[in-house]
Design an enzyme around this catalytic site. Structure first.
Site, PDB file in Angstrom:
ATOM      1  N   HIS A   8       0.855  -1.238  -0.015  1.00  0.00           N
ATOM      2  CA  HIS A   8      -0.090  -0.130   0.033  1.00  0.00           C
ATOM      3  C   HIS A   8       1.003   1.271   0.072  1.00  0.00           C
ATOM      4  CE1 HIS A   8      -3.541  -2.544   1.884  1.00  0.00           C
ATOM      5  NE2 HIS A   8      -3.519  -2.266   0.540  1.00  0.00           N
ATOM      6  N   GLY A  55      -2.407  -1.837  -8.202  1.00  0.00           N
ATOM      7  CA  GLY A  55      -3.503  -2.657  -7.278  1.00  0.00           C
ATOM      8  C   GLY A  55      -5.017  -2.338  -7.435  1.00  0.00           C
ATOM      9  N   ASP A  60      -4.063  -6.614  -8.056  1.00  0.00           N
ATOM     10  CA  ASP A  60      -4.220  -7.669  -7.251  1.00  0.00           C
ATOM     11  C   ASP A  60      -5.075  -8.844  -7.708  1.00  0.00           C
ATOM     12  OD1 ASP A  60      -3.175  -5.724  -5.109  1.00  0.00           O
ATOM     13  OD2 ASP A  60      -5.026  -4.853  -4.565  1.00  0.00           O
ATOM     14  N   ASP A  80      -1.171  -1.605   4.604  1.00  0.00           N
ATOM     15  CA  ASP A  80      -1.444  -0.691   5.669  1.00  0.00           C
ATOM     16  C   ASP A  80      -2.741  -0.620   6.620  1.00  0.00           C
ATOM     17  OD1 ASP A  80      -1.635   1.808   6.953  1.00  0.00           O
ATOM     18  OD2 ASP A  80      -1.592   3.179   5.203  1.00  0.00           O
ATOM     19  N   HIS A  87      -9.799  -0.327  -2.764  1.00  0.00           N
ATOM     20  CA  HIS A  87     -10.111  -1.666  -3.442  1.00  0.00           C
ATOM     21  C   HIS A  87      -9.894  -2.829  -2.473  1.00  0.00           C
ATOM     22  CE1 HIS A  87      -5.718  -0.716  -3.090  1.00  0.00           C
ATOM     23  NE2 HIS A  87      -5.525  -2.202  -3.497  1.00  0.00           N
ATOM     24  N   ASP A  90     -10.761  -6.285  -3.385  1.00  0.00           N
ATOM     25  CA  ASP A  90      -9.713  -6.927  -4.047  1.00  0.00           C
ATOM     26  C   ASP A  90      -8.694  -7.606  -3.153  1.00  0.00           C
ATOM     27  OD1 ASP A  90     -11.139  -6.267  -6.362  1.00  0.00           O
ATOM     28  OD2 ASP A  90      -9.795  -4.575  -6.632  1.00  0.00           O
ATOM     29  N   ARG A  96      -7.833 -14.311   0.497  1.00  0.00           N
ATOM     30  CA  ARG A  96      -8.432 -15.791   0.460  1.00  0.00           C
ATOM     31  C   ARG A  96      -7.847 -16.471  -0.352  1.00  0.00           C
ATOM     32  NH1 ARG A  96     -12.080 -17.943  -2.521  1.00  0.00           N
ATOM     33  NH2 ARG A  96     -12.545 -15.908  -3.918  1.00  0.00           N
TER      34      ARG A  96
END
Length: 138
Positions: A8, A55, A60, A80, A87, A90, A96
């Site tokens: 980030h 990202g 991502d 962060d 996002h 995402d 996951r």
């Protein structure tokens, strides 16, 4: 190994410093990164980095596709946690996928250091097994 590097905005400098410190280890692997992060790391270290989109623009998700296709072995994602991310869905999907496909994921400098030391010592060699799909079947 294929290693994705993500950070980030407020953590990009930390990731650049981290990759610089462990450049001798990273140079032995294929590096991937989201757009701006990859550009900054490549500029600072001279390492070859395949860059995806930024990202928020789909980077991502591009890394997530690599995970789902068994083409990513490790993710280092300096997040962060104190700043809202536009996002975030995402990011959650990427985390996951790491869990689903058993891809090691570091989300801060402490966990990244453990993973890179493990990489250096061969503790993650199980990720290099030719047919990893057997490992994923529980």
């Amino acid at each position: 190994m294929n290693i994705a590097l993500i950070a980030h905005d407020k953590k990009k400098k930390n990731l650049i410093d981290f990759v610089t410190a462990y450049q001798n280890i990273f140079k032995e692997h294929q590096l991937f990164a989201t757009g701006t992060t990859g550009k900054l790391i490549q500029k600072e270290t001279g390492l070859t980095i395949y860059r995806f989109q930024s990202g928020p623009l789909g980077g991502d998700q591009q890394i997530g596709a690599k995970i789902a296709n068994d083409e990513m072995d490790m993710i280092i994602f300096f997040r962060d946690p104190l700043t809202a991310q536009p996002h975030e869905p995402d990011v959650s999907a990427l985390l996951r996928l790491c869990d689903v496909y058993k891809v090691p994921l570091a989300t801060n400098q402490a966990s990244a250091e453990i993973m890179v030391r493990g990489l250096q010592n061969g503790w993650l060699d199980w990720r290099s097994i030719k047919d990893k799909r057997e490992i994923y079947d529980d």
